[in-house]
Design a protein around this motif. Sequence first.
Motif, PDB file in Angstrom:
ATOM      1  N   SER A  58      10.084 -31.204  17.842  1.00 11.03           N
ATOM      2  CA  SER A  58      10.288 -31.884  19.579  1.00 11.03           C
ATOM      3  C   SER A  58       9.674 -31.303  20.121  1.00 11.03           C
ATOM      4  O   SER A  58       8.455 -30.564  20.166  1.00 11.03           O
ATOM      5  CB  SER A  58      11.828 -30.717  20.068  1.00 11.03           C
ATOM      6  N   LEU A  59       9.985 -31.792  21.578  1.00 17.29           N
ATOM      7  CA  LEU A  59       8.807 -32.132  22.584  1.00 17.29           C
ATOM      8  C   LEU A  59       9.169 -30.489  23.760  1.00 17.29           C
ATOM      9  O   LEU A  59       8.410 -30.031  23.456  1.00 17.29           O
ATOM     10  CB  LEU A  59       9.367 -33.238  23.548  1.00 17.29           C
ATOM     11  N   GLY A  60      10.842 -30.186  23.682  1.00 18.71           N
ATOM     12  CA  GLY A  60      11.134 -29.358  24.239  1.00 18.71           C
ATOM     13  C   GLY A  60      10.511 -28.015  23.006  1.00 18.71           C
ATOM     14  O   GLY A  60       9.737 -27.226  24.160  1.00 18.71           O
ATOM     15  N   ARG A  61      10.615 -28.169  21.826  1.00 21.54           N
ATOM     16  CA  ARG A  61       9.595 -26.635  21.635  1.00 21.54           C
ATOM     17  C   ARG A  61       8.536 -26.384  21.327  1.00 21.54           C
ATOM     18  O   ARG A  61       7.720 -25.282  21.960  1.00 21.54           O
ATOM     19  CB  ARG A  61      10.080 -26.566  19.715  1.00 21.54           C
ATOM     20  N   LEU A  62       7.658 -27.756  21.435  1.00 25.82           N
ATOM     21  CA  LEU A  62       6.227 -28.338  21.596  1.00 25.82           C
ATOM     22  C   LEU A  62       6.138 -27.518  22.867  1.00 25.82           C
ATOM     23  O   LEU A  62       5.060 -26.831  23.263  1.00 25.82           O
ATOM     24  CB  LEU A  62       5.747 -29.611  21.778  1.00 25.82           C
ATOM     25  N   LEU A  63       6.489 -27.874  24.391  1.00 20.43           N
ATOM     26  CA  LEU A  63       6.110 -27.399  25.491  1.00 20.43           C
ATOM     27  C   LEU A  63       6.462 -26.066  25.660  1.00 20.43           C
ATOM     28  O   LEU A  63       5.607 -25.685  26.605  1.00 20.43           O
ATOM     29  CB  LEU A  63       7.105 -27.943  26.612  1.00 20.43           C
ATOM     30  N   ALA A  64       6.950 -25.402  24.876  1.00 15.00           N
ATOM     31  CA  ALA A  64       7.684 -23.897  25.349  1.00 15.00           C
ATOM     32  C   ALA A  64       6.157 -22.866  24.430  1.00 15.00           C
ATOM     33  O   ALA A  64       6.755 -21.808  24.569  1.00 15.00           O
ATOM     34  CB  ALA A  64       8.943 -23.709  24.573  1.00 15.00           C
TER      35      ALA A  64
END
Length: 214
Positions: free
Chosen positions: A52-58
């Motif tokens: 996911s984009l959120g997990r990737l950015l985190a």
Amino acid sequence: MTLNFRDRLGQTARERLDRVRSAPVPGGDWVMEAVERAGVPDSPATEPWEMSLGRLLATHPLVPDALAGPLQYLDGLGALRLGPESVGFDGDDVPWERATEIRAVGVTRVLTKVAVDGALEGIRQSLAGVPGRGWVMDRVSEVFTKLVAVCLTRAEEAGTVQEVHVPGEIVFRGPLGVRRTSTASLYPALFLLASPPTVKSLVATAESHGVRVV
């Protein structure tokens, strides 16, 4: 005239790609490092897996602590989930027993100017009022340009000049048997495009459940 992969991209995609190629963002390799750390699901999938984009950015080494919570809200705008029990894009999670068909979609349909601008605006709005939104949007842009650059390089190396397709639509039975379709947005489509092993797993998992892939 036959168009190559780059020429088939929407104008926004081409412009962003050209910028990242001419002036790579320092430290931009974190994107593919994060993707590689996530691994790929078994083929067929034997346990739940998600990108996911959120997990990737985190996973970015400089992500501010204040953004750890808000980043999870981006998963509804850019997530790919696959497992032995279900499959889903963004905020959808479809049990395999309800899925009837997986359809391939042309990537250039996903990378049109309207689609790219709409996806970025949706992310920008979802972070309205969140401190550090500008920083996040810069990282979102890095993810986009890096994944598209990787896909373009692979297509050029393989001599691909035809339309590239990925599994981008899940047709399933909704309440009362009503037929519904869940369509991958920009980032789930990019995750699939950048990871052929994940595409292989999705197809194999669907076939293991008797779901047609067309």
